[in-house]
Each structure stands twice: as structure tokens, then as C-alpha cells.
Design a protein around this motif. Structure first.
Motif, short mmCIF file in Angstrom:
data_model
loop_
_atom_site.label_atom_id
_atom_site.label_comp_id
_atom_site.label_asym_id
_atom_site.label_seq_id
_atom_site.Cartn_x
_atom_site.Cartn_y
_atom_site.Cartn_z
N ARG A 144 0.86 -0.80 -0.19
CA ARG A 144 0.04 -0.38 -0.04
C ARG A 144 0.99 1.61 -0.38
O ARG A 144 0.07 2.67 -0.18
CB ARG A 144 -0.53 0.21 1.19
N LYS A 145 2.35 1.20 0.09
CA LYS A 145 2.80 2.37 0.30
C LYS A 145 3.65 2.25 -0.83
O LYS A 145 4.39 3.71 -1.24
CB LYS A 145 3.80 1.77 1.05
N ILE A 146 3.34 1.43 -1.98
CA ILE A 146 3.79 2.22 -3.86
C ILE A 146 2.77 2.53 -4.49
O ILE A 146 1.42 2.13 -4.61
CB ILE A 146 4.86 0.59 -3.86
N GLY A 147 3.07 2.74 -5.39
CA GLY A 147 2.14 3.15 -6.08
C GLY A 147 0.92 4.11 -6.21
O GLY A 147 0.65 4.82 -5.91
N SER A 148 -0.28 3.06 -6.75
CA SER A 148 -1.82 3.33 -6.35
C SER A 148 -1.70 3.07 -5.05
O SER A 148 -2.72 3.88 -4.95
CB SER A 148 -2.30 2.82 -7.26
N GLY A 149 -0.88 2.62 -4.44
CA GLY A 149 -1.34 2.68 -2.54
C GLY A 149 -2.29 1.08 -2.62
O GLY A 149 -2.89 0.78 -1.65
N ASN A 150 -3.06 0.35 -3.44
CA ASN A 150 -4.19 -0.47 -3.60
C ASN A 150 -3.56 -1.94 -3.53
O ASN A 150 -1.69 -1.94 -3.60
CB ASN A 150 -4.76 -0.76 -4.83
N ILE A 151 -4.07 -2.77 -2.95
CA ILE A 151 -3.47 -4.51 -2.90
C ILE A 151 -3.95 -5.01 -3.58
O ILE A 151 -3.90 -6.68 -3.40
CB ILE A 151 -4.54 -5.21 -1.45
N GLY A 152 -4.27 -5.11 -4.64
CA GLY A 152 -4.62 -6.08 -5.60
C GLY A 152 -3.06 -5.87 -7.19
O GLY A 152 -2.46 -5.57 -6.41
N ALA A 153 -2.78 -6.99 -7.94
CA ALA A 153 -2.78 -7.62 -8.79
C ALA A 153 -1.45 -7.03 -9.13
O ALA A 153 -0.10 -6.41 -9.68
CB ALA A 153 -3.02 -8.62 -9.72
N THR A 154 -2.06 -5.55 -10.27
CA THR A 154 -1.82 -4.48 -10.96
C THR A 154 -0.27 -3.75 -10.09
O THR A 154 0.39 -3.30 -10.48
CB THR A 154 -2.29 -3.73 -11.74
N ASN A 155 -0.67 -2.72 -8.83
CA ASN A 155 0.14 -2.74 -7.64
C ASN A 155 1.26 -3.40 -7.80
O ASN A 155 2.67 -3.06 -7.73
CB ASN A 155 -0.75 -2.04 -6.98
N VAL A 156 0.94 -5.14 -7.03
CA VAL A 156 2.16 -5.44 -6.70
C VAL A 156 2.79 -6.00 -7.74
O VAL A 156 4.06 -6.41 -7.20
CB VAL A 156 1.48 -6.96 -6.28
N LEU A 157 2.62 -5.84 -9.67
CA LEU A 157 3.86 -5.41 -10.17
C LEU A 157 4.15 -5.32 -9.75
O LEU A 157 5.58 -4.68 -10.79
CB LEU A 157 2.73 -5.23 -11.63
N ARG A 158 4.26 -3.67 -9.51
CA ARG A 158 5.46 -2.79 -9.60
C ARG A 158 6.12 -2.73 -8.42
O ARG A 158 7.35 -2.21 -8.75
CB ARG A 158 4.60 -1.32 -9.00
N THR A 159 6.31 -3.90 -7.54
CA THR A 159 7.14 -4.16 -6.80
C THR A 159 8.17 -4.68 -7.98
O THR A 159 9.56 -5.50 -7.10
CB THR A 159 7.18 -5.50 -5.67
N GLY A 160 8.25 -5.05 -9.08
CA GLY A 160 8.72 -5.79 -10.33
C GLY A 160 8.94 -7.47 -9.87
O GLY A 160 9.89 -7.80 -10.89
N ASN A 161 7.48 -7.99 -9.54
CA ASN A 161 7.83 -9.75 -9.34
C ASN A 161 6.50 -9.84 -9.25
O ASN A 161 5.67 -9.51 -9.67
CB ASN A 161 7.92 -9.32 -8.02
N LYS A 162 7.02 -9.95 -10.78
CA LYS A 162 5.49 -10.90 -11.84
C LYS A 162 4.98 -11.89 -11.55
O LYS A 162 3.90 -12.29 -11.53
CB LYS A 162 6.26 -11.46 -13.09
N LYS A 163 5.63 -13.11 -10.33
CA LYS A 163 5.67 -14.23 -9.91
C LYS A 163 4.08 -13.74 -9.06
O LYS A 163 3.35 -14.29 -8.90
CB LYS A 163 6.21 -14.94 -8.88
N LEU A 164 5.25 -12.75 -8.06
CA LEU A 164 4.03 -12.82 -6.89
C LEU A 164 2.62 -11.55 -7.24
O LEU A 164 1.24 -11.79 -6.90
CB LEU A 164 4.37 -11.38 -6.30
N ALA A 165 2.77 -10.99 -8.45
CA ALA A 165 1.44 -10.27 -8.84
C ALA A 165 0.30 -11.48 -9.82
O ALA A 165 -0.20 -11.06 -9.41
CB ALA A 165 2.01 -9.15 -10.43
#
Length: 204
Positions: A43-64
Motif C-alpha cells: 500500500r506504500k507504493i504505486g497506487s496504494g492498492n492491494i491488487g495484482a496491478t500494484n503488486v506488479l509495481r514491486t517488479g515481481n511478476k510471479k507475486l503479481a
């Protein structure tokens, strides 16, 4: 006109289905997965959402991808399990799962945009319409690289597809869910109009 006595008898089951779906949908997989992987609070990066699109912003495609899968499956599971007790319970549980993802009690009612859970519910209700969603999403995402625009176009296509497939009650449910998707994406819509919306794969 429905018998009021039958509705009084059915109401507790519908409420139970709604609560069950909500609790299942409110599990914040994106947050739990990124924390477990040592990536901190998504929630502290990108859009602040908990969904897959924002998880992708961590750079980890597998987690997204895992987040996308689990967020979808909680919608599918809610419909299938509640559906054992009747179609009305299935629809209500699906709506509950969708609302649970959007407004999880555990996170102060601040959740994701609900697109993956929307799709998960749709898969359980009418897989043919889910294919329409997937094709529309992939086409728009490929052409524009905007996840939000892809979701919005797909949310328009789904109720139409359901109606044409003869799933009238489901179409009515997804009209409501699609309206909510648009409301949750109002900031994205403003950024799309302004030309400042983040593209798929952009890091926060």
C-alpha cells in the motif's frame, strides 16, 4: 409477485451468504503475499492498492500473478460454495466477495479495485462471459498498456455479453458491479483523461 413469507424464510440464508462472501473476499492476498516475500507494505507504493496491478509495481511478476489468481479464486469459491444452497445465495455471495475485496474490514475498508474478484465471480456464474472479459482486457491492455482502461472496457462488455447469452439475472448483478468498478476507478479515469495514468509494468 413473490410470496412475502418465502422471502422471510430465505432472508437469513441470503444474509449468511452475503457475510460468507464478504469475509472470503476481504482476505487481502496482495498485502499478505508481498509481506511474506519481504517486500513490505504494497500500500506504500504505486497506487496504494492491494491488487495484482500494484503488486506488479514491486517488479515481481510471479507475486503479481499469484495475487491475481488468489483474488479471482476467492470470488469463484464464494459463488460455488454458496451455490450449493441455491442460485440466489450464489449471486449474493459473489457480490459479497466483490464488496469484501473493495472494502475489507481488516484494512479499514480500504481495499483494491475489485477487477480480479469481479472476474472470479464471473467465471463461476458464466464462463463464456468470462472469456469475453479476458479477450477485451487483453486486447485493450496490449494496445494501450493501461490496466485501468482495460478493466473499464471489460466491465462495459460483460453485462452486454451476459444479456446476449440469456443470463438476465446475472447481467443485472454485473451492471451493479460494473458501476462500482467505474466508481472505484474514478481517479484512474481522471488520470487517463489527463494523460498521466501509469502504464502496465511501471514501478511505483
Amino acid at each position: 409477485m413473490p410470496d412475502p413469507i418465502s422471502w422471510q424464510l430465505a432472508l437469513p440464508y441470503l444474509v449468511a451468504a452475503l457475510v460468507f462472501g464478504y469475509l472470503l473476499g476481504s482476505i487481502p492476498f496482495g498485502l499478505l503475499i508481498t509481506r511474506a516475500a519481504g517486500l513490505g507494505d504494497v500500500r506504500k507504493i504505486g497506487s496504494g492498492n492491494i491488487g495484482a496491478t500494484n503488486v506488479l509495481r514491486t517488479g515481481n511478476k510471479k507475486l503479481a500473478a499469484l495475487t491475481l489468481l488468489l483474488d479471482a479464486l476467492k470470488g469463484t469459491a464464494a459463488v460455488l460454495i454458496a451455490g450449493l444452497y441455491g442460485p440466489d445465495q450464489a449471486f449474493v455471495a459473489g457480490l459479497g466477495a466483490f464488496l469484501g475485496h473493495l472494502f475489507p474490514v481488516w484494512l479499514g475498508f480500504r481495499g483494491g479495485k475489485g477487477v480480479a474478484t469481479y472476474l472470479g465471480v464471473l467465471i463461476a456464474v458464466a464462463w463464456q462471459a468470462a472469456l469475453v472479459f479476458a479477450v477485451a482486457w487483453l486486447a485493450v491492455a496490449y494496445l494501450t498498456r493501461y490496466s485501468s482502461l482495460a478493466a473499464l472496457v471489460s466491465a462495459v462488455a460483460v453485462p452486454v455479453a451476459l444479456y446476449l447469452l440469456g443470463h438476465v439475472q446475472a447481467a443485472e448483478l454485473f451492471v451493479l458491479m460494473s458501476v462500482i468498478v467505474f466508481v472505484k476507478h474514478r481517479a484512474n479515469i481522471a488520470r487517463l483523461v489527463a494523460g498521466t495514468e501509469s502504464r502496465i509494468g511501471a514501478k511505483g
